[in-house]
Write a protein that holds these residues in place. Structure first.
Motif, PDB file in Angstrom:
ATOM      1  N   LEU A   1       0.817  -1.208   0.000  1.00 25.12           N
ATOM      2  CA  LEU A   1       0.000   0.000   0.000  1.00 25.12           C
ATOM      3  C   LEU A   1       0.859   1.269   0.000  1.00 25.12           C
ATOM      4  O   LEU A   1       0.505   2.278  -0.619  1.00 25.12           O
ATOM      5  CB  LEU A   1      -0.931  -0.001   1.218  1.00 25.12           C
ATOM      6  N   LYS A   2       1.998   1.225   0.688  1.00 23.62           N
ATOM      7  CA  LYS A   2       2.879   2.393   0.771  1.00 23.62           C
ATOM      8  C   LYS A   2       3.688   2.617  -0.503  1.00 23.62           C
ATOM      9  O   LYS A   2       4.238   3.698  -0.705  1.00 23.62           O
ATOM     10  CB  LYS A   2       3.859   2.219   1.946  1.00 23.62           C
ATOM     11  N   SER A   3       3.780   1.604  -1.348  1.00 23.38           N
ATOM     12  CA  SER A   3       4.626   1.696  -2.539  1.00 23.38           C
ATOM     13  C   SER A   3       3.993   2.626  -3.573  1.00 23.38           C
ATOM     14  O   SER A   3       2.833   2.473  -3.950  1.00 23.38           O
ATOM     15  CB  SER A   3       4.854   0.313  -3.146  1.00 23.38           C
ATOM     16  N   ASP A   4       4.786   3.602  -4.025  1.00 21.55           N
ATOM     17  CA  ASP A   4       4.297   4.560  -5.024  1.00 21.55           C
ATOM     18  C   ASP A   4       4.399   4.021  -6.438  1.00 21.55           C
ATOM     19  O   ASP A   4       3.637   4.421  -7.318  1.00 21.55           O
ATOM     20  CB  ASP A   4       5.100   5.860  -4.915  1.00 21.55           C
ATOM     21  N   LYS A   5       5.376   3.137  -6.674  1.00 19.19           N
ATOM     22  CA  LYS A   5       5.545   2.521  -7.988  1.00 19.19           C
ATOM     23  C   LYS A   5       5.761   1.030  -7.780  1.00 19.19           C
ATOM     24  O   LYS A   5       6.547   0.614  -6.928  1.00 19.19           O
ATOM     25  CB  LYS A   5       6.760   3.093  -8.722  1.00 19.19           C
ATOM     26  N   VAL A   6       5.089   0.212  -8.577  1.00 20.77           N
ATOM     27  CA  VAL A   6       5.262  -1.240  -8.546  1.00 20.77           C
ATOM     28  C   VAL A   6       5.506  -1.720  -9.967  1.00 20.77           C
ATOM     29  O   VAL A   6       4.687  -1.451 -10.865  1.00 20.77           O
ATOM     30  CB  VAL A   6       4.029  -1.962  -7.964  1.00 20.77           C
ATOM     31  N   ILE A   7       6.638  -2.392 -10.189  1.00 17.72           N
ATOM     32  CA  ILE A   7       6.905  -2.974 -11.505  1.00 17.72           C
ATOM     33  C   ILE A   7       7.287  -4.443 -11.341  1.00 17.72           C
ATOM     34  O   ILE A   7       7.589  -4.911 -10.239  1.00 17.72           O
ATOM     35  CB  ILE A   7       8.013  -2.219 -12.274  1.00 17.72           C
ATOM     36  N   THR A   8       7.293  -5.153 -12.457  1.00 14.57           N
ATOM     37  CA  THR A   8       7.591  -6.581 -12.450  1.00 14.57           C
ATOM     38  C   THR A   8       8.203  -6.944 -13.803  1.00 14.57           C
ATOM     39  O   THR A   8       8.433  -6.077 -14.654  1.00 14.57           O
ATOM     40  CB  THR A   8       6.299  -7.376 -12.174  1.00 14.57           C
ATOM     41  N   GLU A   9       8.479  -8.248 -14.034  1.00 13.41           N
ATOM     42  CA  GLU A   9       9.002  -8.661 -15.335  1.00 13.41           C
ATOM     43  C   GLU A   9       7.897  -8.716 -16.389  1.00 13.41           C
ATOM     44  O   GLU A   9       8.050  -8.221 -17.494  1.00 13.41           O
ATOM     45  CB  GLU A   9       9.659 -10.051 -15.250  1.00 13.41           C
ATOM     46  N   HIS A  10       6.777  -9.356 -16.044  1.00 13.78           N
ATOM     47  CA  HIS A  10       5.633  -9.507 -16.951  1.00 13.78           C
ATOM     48  C   HIS A  10       4.376  -9.331 -16.108  1.00 13.78           C
ATOM     49  O   HIS A  10       4.166 -10.076 -15.145  1.00 13.78           O
ATOM     50  CB  HIS A  10       5.607 -10.884 -17.614  1.00 13.78           C
TER      51      HIS A  10
ATOM     52  N   GLN B   1      11.334  10.819  -2.340  1.00 13.05           N
ATOM     53  CA  GLN B   1      10.458  10.358  -1.250  1.00 13.05           C
ATOM     54  C   GLN B   1       9.661   9.119  -1.627  1.00 13.05           C
ATOM     55  O   GLN B   1       9.122   8.436  -0.746  1.00 13.05           O
ATOM     56  CB  GLN B   1       9.492  11.483  -0.840  1.00 13.05           C
ATOM     57  N   GLU B   2       9.592   8.820  -2.896  1.00 14.56           N
ATOM     58  CA  GLU B   2       8.794   7.666  -3.331  1.00 14.56           C
ATOM     59  C   GLU B   2       9.372   6.350  -2.808  1.00 14.56           C
ATOM     60  O   GLU B   2      10.587   6.172  -2.748  1.00 14.56           O
ATOM     61  CB  GLU B   2       8.736   7.598  -4.856  1.00 14.56           C
ATOM     62  N   ILE B   3       8.464   5.438  -2.463  1.00 13.35           N
ATOM     63  CA  ILE B   3       8.831   4.045  -2.177  1.00 13.35           C
ATOM     64  C   ILE B   3       8.543   3.248  -3.438  1.00 13.35           C
ATOM     65  O   ILE B   3       7.428   3.307  -3.972  1.00 13.35           O
ATOM     66  CB  ILE B   3       8.036   3.497  -0.983  1.00 13.35           C
ATOM     67  N   THR B   4       9.552   2.555  -3.928  1.00 17.56           N
ATOM     68  CA  THR B   4       9.403   1.802  -5.179  1.00 17.56           C
ATOM     69  C   THR B   4       9.581   0.316  -4.908  1.00 17.56           C
ATOM     70  O   THR B   4      10.378  -0.084  -4.056  1.00 17.56           O
ATOM     71  CB  THR B   4      10.415   2.280  -6.238  1.00 17.56           C
ATOM     72  N   LEU B   5       8.832  -0.497  -5.640  1.00 18.18           N
ATOM     73  CA  LEU B   5       8.809  -1.946  -5.427  1.00 18.18           C
ATOM     74  C   LEU B   5       8.960  -2.675  -6.750  1.00 18.18           C
ATOM     75  O   LEU B   5       8.175  -2.455  -7.678  1.00 18.18           O
ATOM     76  CB  LEU B   5       7.490  -2.347  -4.756  1.00 18.18           C
ATOM     77  N   TYR B   6       9.991  -3.507  -6.837  1.00 21.42           N
ATOM     78  CA  TYR B   6      10.140  -4.439  -7.957  1.00 21.42           C
ATOM     79  C   TYR B   6       9.705  -5.802  -7.460  1.00 21.42           C
ATOM     80  O   TYR B   6      10.344  -6.397  -6.599  1.00 21.42           O
ATOM     81  CB  TYR B   6      11.590  -4.466  -8.432  1.00 21.42           C
ATOM     82  N   GLU B   7       8.590  -6.285  -7.969  1.00 19.13           N
ATOM     83  CA  GLU B   7       8.023  -7.571  -7.568  1.00 19.13           C
ATOM     84  C   GLU B   7       8.427  -8.620  -8.602  1.00 19.13           C
ATOM     85  O   GLU B   7       7.873  -8.700  -9.700  1.00 19.13           O
ATOM     86  CB  GLU B   7       6.497  -7.471  -7.485  1.00 19.13           C
ATOM     87  N   SER B   8       9.425  -9.417  -8.266  1.00 17.71           N
ATOM     88  CA  SER B   8       9.943 -10.411  -9.200  1.00 17.71           C
ATOM     89  C   SER B   8       9.171 -11.716  -9.078  1.00 17.71           C
ATOM     90  O   SER B   8       8.996 -12.242  -7.976  1.00 17.71           O
ATOM     91  CB  SER B   8      11.425 -10.668  -8.912  1.00 17.71           C
ATOM     92  N   VAL B   9       8.722 -12.226 -10.213  1.00 24.37           N
ATOM     93  CA  VAL B   9       8.020 -13.515 -10.213  1.00 24.37           C
ATOM     94  C   VAL B   9       8.688 -14.526 -11.149  1.00 24.37           C
ATOM     95  O   VAL B   9       8.191 -15.630 -11.348  1.00 24.37           O
ATOM     96  CB  VAL B   9       6.531 -13.350 -10.597  1.00 24.37           C
ATOM     97  N   GLY B  10       9.832 -14.135 -11.715  1.00 22.64           N
ATOM     98  CA  GLY B  10      10.516 -15.023 -12.653  1.00 22.64           C
ATOM     99  C   GLY B  10      10.109 -14.715 -14.086  1.00 22.64           C
ATOM    100  O   GLY B  10       8.988 -14.281 -14.349  1.00 22.64           O
ATOM    101  N   SER B  11      11.047 -14.924 -15.001  1.00 22.62           N
ATOM    102  CA  SER B  11      10.795 -14.612 -16.408  1.00 22.62           C
ATOM    103  C   SER B  11      11.475 -15.625 -17.300  1.00 22.62           C
ATOM    104  O   SER B  11      12.707 -15.708 -17.328  1.00 22.62           O
ATOM    105  CB  SER B  11      11.303 -13.203 -16.740  1.00 22.62           C
TER     106      SER B  11
END
Length: 319
Positions: free
Chosen positions: A239-248, A292-302
């Motif tokens: 919820l606190k994360s301002d940006k969320v990215i992943t592989e796919h 100030q942004e909290i960023t999240l890279y959510e890795s699930v495998g690619s």
């Protein structure tokens, strides 16, 4: 057919070699020169043990392939890796098997390299304190990769089994690229609170730190969760994360419990996920807009990254 052993992979691959291959794979994926197929994951005798298959196909090279990984956490008590992986690389012309590649180290380098690319795109430019939760091969590769994209001055390490940390620190001492300080954190939350880049590298089914420990400006690489029922990162952090990215993005909604669980509770919408590493790498979306942004890279495998790296290794050996 070539059989490429774990030792041969370790002897032939470096992070300097892997990072350009992985960046190019993300760019090629954006241009549909390589693409991932659907993934399969299967719990084996309960939710602790899992088998997973990832596949990818090239349109610009004569290859397609698959990677199988098994995750059996109790293997550590038997003196075995908790994650065991193999890649099968095929001819896209005849369908013949070109190579069977032991892929534990390959997977770790791929995962670390991808997180390093995400870190380079999303972490603050002056981020220099790295926190690692977990102390296995994946954790090792995170340090190996991220020290290539940020000037690390301090490393904090936490593991639920403290005696593993000393061994891990000794390993890192042999590969660190500058004389940064390494500290064994007493808790995961201390590890998070003291750092501005966090990597979670565990097989935990439940959150490993509290979202309240995460400071503004932190970048998080969430590596461990890769099934819909694993939740290595708690809901507050998401919820606190301002940006969320992943592989796919499609793969995330199949396999990232960190995101799926709060979504199913109605705490977030699908818009919470901004896009992919490739989207940021090619300028389609911004990785970070302020410190100030909290960023999240959510890795699930690619499968795209696994097969791209496997092709590079295979072409090196077939010469």
């Amino acid at each position: 057919m070539l059989q490429i052993t774990e030792k041969e992979v370790q002897d032939s691959i470096t992070m300097d070699m892997a990072l350009p291959v992985l960046r190019k794979a993300y760019e090629d994926c954006m241009e549909e020169k390589i693409y991932a197929g659907g993934r399969i994951f299967m719990p084996v005798r309960g939710q602790e043990n899992v088998g997973q298959w990832l596949v990818a196909n090239c349109t610009n090279k004569p290859y397609f392939g698959s990677k199988f990984s098994s995750v059996f956490p109790e293997n550590l008590k038997k003196g075995l890796p908790s994650v065991i992986s193999k890649v099968s690389l095929y001819s896209a012309v005849t369908g013949e098997l070109h190579a069977l590649i032991d892929a534990n180290y390959l997977t770790a380098i791929k995962t670390g390299g991808s997180a390093a690319i995400a870190t380079d795109l999303m972490a603050k430019k002056d981020a220099n304190k790295l926190g690692i939760i977990g102390s296995g091969l994946q954790a090792f590769s995170q340090v190996l990769a991220i020290q290539e994209v940020r000037n690390i001055t301090e490393l904090y390490v936490y593991d639920v089994i403290p005696e593993r940390v000393d061994r891990f620190i000794n390993q890192i001492e042999t590969i660190k690229n500058n004389p940064y300080k390494i500290t064994a954190a007493t808790t995961a939350d201390e590890c998070v609170a003291q750092t501005d880049i966090i990597c979670t590298c565990t097989t935990s089914l439940t959150p490993v730190f509290k979202g309240s420990s995460v400071k503004p400006g932190t970048h998080i690489n969430a590596i461990g969760s890769f099934t819909s029922f694993m939740q290595e990162i708690d809901e507050e952090t998401v919820l606190k994360s301002d940006k969320v990215i992943t592989e796919h993005v499609e793969g995330l909604w199949d396999a990232a419990g960190d995101i799926i669980i709060p979504f199913e509770k109605g705490l977030i919408s699908k818009d919470k996920v901004n896009g992919t590493v490739g989207d940021v790498l090619t300028g389609k979306i911004l990785g970070r807009e302020n410190d100030q942004e909290i960023t999240l890279y959510e890795s699930v495998g690619s499968g795209v990254l696994d097969i791209a790296l496997s092709i590079a290794i295979y072409e090196k050996f077939k010469k």
